[in-house]
Design a protein around this motif. Structure first.
Motif, PDB file in Angstrom:
ATOM      1  N   VAL A 222       0.903  -0.770   0.189  1.00 33.61           N
ATOM      2  CA  VAL A 222       0.158  -0.293  -0.369  1.00 33.61           C
ATOM      3  C   VAL A 222       1.038   1.244   0.225  1.00 33.61           C
ATOM      4  CG1 VAL A 222      -1.547   1.451   1.338  1.00 33.61           C
ATOM      5  CG2 VAL A 222      -2.135  -1.231   0.865  1.00 33.61           C
ATOM      6  N   PHE A 223       1.670   1.352   0.679  1.00 32.88           N
ATOM      7  CA  PHE A 223       2.158   2.770   1.445  1.00 32.88           C
ATOM      8  C   PHE A 223       4.056   2.901   0.166  1.00 32.88           C
ATOM      9  CE2 PHE A 223      -0.149   2.101   5.328  1.00 32.88           C
ATOM     10  CZ  PHE A 223      -0.452   3.761   5.138  1.00 32.88           C
ATOM     11  N   LEU A 224       4.174   1.377   0.002  1.00 32.81           N
ATOM     12  CA  LEU A 224       5.822   1.620  -0.918  1.00 32.81           C
ATOM     13  C   LEU A 224       5.589   1.901  -2.505  1.00 32.81           C
ATOM     14  CD1 LEU A 224       7.905  -0.766   0.816  1.00 32.81           C
ATOM     15  CD2 LEU A 224       6.815   1.130   1.507  1.00 32.81           C
ATOM     16  N   SER A 227       7.985  -0.878  -7.402  1.00 32.76           N
ATOM     17  CA  SER A 227       9.590  -0.651  -7.842  1.00 32.76           C
ATOM     18  C   SER A 227      10.270  -1.249  -6.671  1.00 32.76           C
ATOM     19  CB  SER A 227      10.017   0.440  -8.343  1.00 32.76           C
ATOM     20  OG  SER A 227      10.037   1.430  -6.993  1.00 32.76           O
ATOM     21  N   MET A 228       9.602  -1.382  -5.396  1.00 29.02           N
ATOM     22  CA  MET A 228      10.149  -1.907  -3.791  1.00 29.02           C
ATOM     23  C   MET A 228       9.404  -3.393  -4.264  1.00 29.02           C
ATOM     24  SD  MET A 228      11.827  -0.604  -2.720  1.00 29.02           S
ATOM     25  CE  MET A 228      12.410  -1.307  -0.921  1.00 29.02           C
ATOM     26  N   VAL A 229       8.970  -3.914  -5.218  1.00 29.84           N
ATOM     27  CA  VAL A 229       8.382  -5.286  -5.538  1.00 29.84           C
ATOM     28  C   VAL A 229       9.288  -6.586  -5.104  1.00 29.84           C
ATOM     29  CG1 VAL A 229       8.157  -5.606  -7.512  1.00 29.84           C
ATOM     30  CG2 VAL A 229       6.348  -6.908  -5.964  1.00 29.84           C
ATOM     31  N   GLY A 230      10.602  -5.635  -5.897  1.00 33.86           N
ATOM     32  CA  GLY A 230      11.488  -7.176  -6.316  1.00 33.86           C
ATOM     33  C   GLY A 230      12.274  -6.673  -4.830  1.00 33.86           C
ATOM     34  N   GLU A 238       1.569 -10.599  -3.407  1.00 34.95           N
ATOM     35  CA  GLU A 238       1.493 -11.698  -3.270  1.00 34.95           C
ATOM     36  C   GLU A 238      -0.017 -11.735  -2.479  1.00 34.95           C
ATOM     37  OE1 GLU A 238       3.787 -15.464  -2.384  1.00 34.95           O
ATOM     38  OE2 GLU A 238       4.524 -13.713  -1.198  1.00 34.95           O
ATOM     39  N   LEU A 239      -0.941 -10.501  -2.882  1.00 33.11           N
ATOM     40  CA  LEU A 239      -1.520 -10.024  -2.821  1.00 33.11           C
ATOM     41  C   LEU A 239      -3.299 -10.942  -2.119  1.00 33.11           C
ATOM     42  CD1 LEU A 239      -2.407  -6.103  -3.313  1.00 33.11           C
ATOM     43  CD2 LEU A 239      -1.804  -6.916  -1.393  1.00 33.11           C
ATOM     44  N   GLY A 240      -3.088 -12.002  -3.601  1.00 33.94           N
ATOM     45  CA  GLY A 240      -4.506 -12.723  -3.069  1.00 33.94           C
ATOM     46  C   GLY A 240      -3.643 -14.536  -2.164  1.00 33.94           C
TER      47      GLY A 240
END
Length: 269
Positions: A222-224, A227-230, A238-240
């Motif tokens: 939500v807050f990042l 580009s930080m998903v890596g 992995e929200l699901g």
């Protein structure tokens, strides 16, 4: 002659929730500790680790997003694990047993109290993040929707687990040890105190079985920036999977509450 209908389980729980809130906010030392501890840890960690990722996101911003999950655990699992044991020890539960209060109504009252306290906790942590670490609020409704469902599922799952674990404590004093040990351990294993990329695989695997890892990861989404998903262990938000795990713990935690809940410290009563 007509007979008045008995109040519903939720109605009784709602009434109990108001009582729980009054009792909680009257205990000023407990309120101060519950609210300031996550914020204090955030300030310490964000000040000690002042690095910046290549994407321009500071470690302090990552800690702030993750600590939202820790704040919920503090107000739910930690607070209820000790609080329910105290209610059992001082006779509060026995007195409630003689009223229309059922166990599910009692659970509802506790969860409502946690929900209000968690909102206040989240506001404080976000404010600290904005003032000290330049955290920015999400600009689109989709992220706020994600925040809402992660917040609700985290509150319910951690609350019912806190109520369930209180049954392991033989007294209010021992409840602190019963709740604090897993609380502190999972904060490290779930990437709250230590960034996920720095954790060994076995810690990540253990932490992934419990709600706090998924709550913290959900709040980071939500807050990042994307580009930080890596930096996540799976390379994805992995929200699901977050919804499935938190939802599963809501159901399992409630089942554990119903199976283990005791009105007194005497077994079998």
């Amino acid at each position: 002659m007509t007979t008045a209908a008995l109040p519903s389980t939720f109605g009784v729980g709602l009434s109990r929730g108001g009582v729980e809130l009054k009792q909680f906010f009257r205990q000023k030392d407990q309120v101060i500790f519950t609210f300031t501890f996550p914020a204090f840890i955030l300030i310490l960690l964000g000040s000690i680790f002042d690095e910046t990722y290549p994407s321009g996101v500071s470690v302090g911003q990552v800690f702030c997003a993750s600590m939202l999950g820790a704040g919920i655990v503090a107000t739910s699992f930690l607070n209820l694990g000790i609080g329910v044991a105290l209610d059992r020890e001082d006779g509060t539960l026995m007195r409630l047993r003689g009223t229309p209060m059922s166990a599910p109504s009692y659970f509802v009252g506790k969860i409502l109290m946690v929900a209000v306290a968690s909102v206040a906790e989240a506001v404080l942590l976000i404010a600290v993040g904005m003032v000290m670490f330049d955290l920015t609020l999400p600009a689109d409704a989709t992220r706020w929707f994600t925040f809402a469902w992660v917040f609700v599922l985290a509150i319910i799952s951690c609350s019912v687990l806190g109520i369930a674990v209180s049954a392991l404590a033989r007294s209010a004093q021992s409840a602190a040890a019963v709740t604090n040990v897993p609380y502190i351990a999972l904060l490290f294993m779930s990437g709250v105190y230590i960034p996920v990329g720095e954790l060994p695989d076995w810690m990540i695997n253990v932490g992934s079985y419990f709600p706090i890892k998924w709550a913290a990861q959900g709040f980071r989404s939500v807050f990042l920036p994307d580009s930080m998903v890596g930096q996540e262990a799976a390379g994805s938000w992995e929200l699901g999977k977050t919804a499935i795990v938190l939802g599963t713990w809501c159901v399992l935690g409630l089942a554990l509450c119903l199976l283990t809940f005791r009105w007194t410290n005497r077994r079998g009563r």
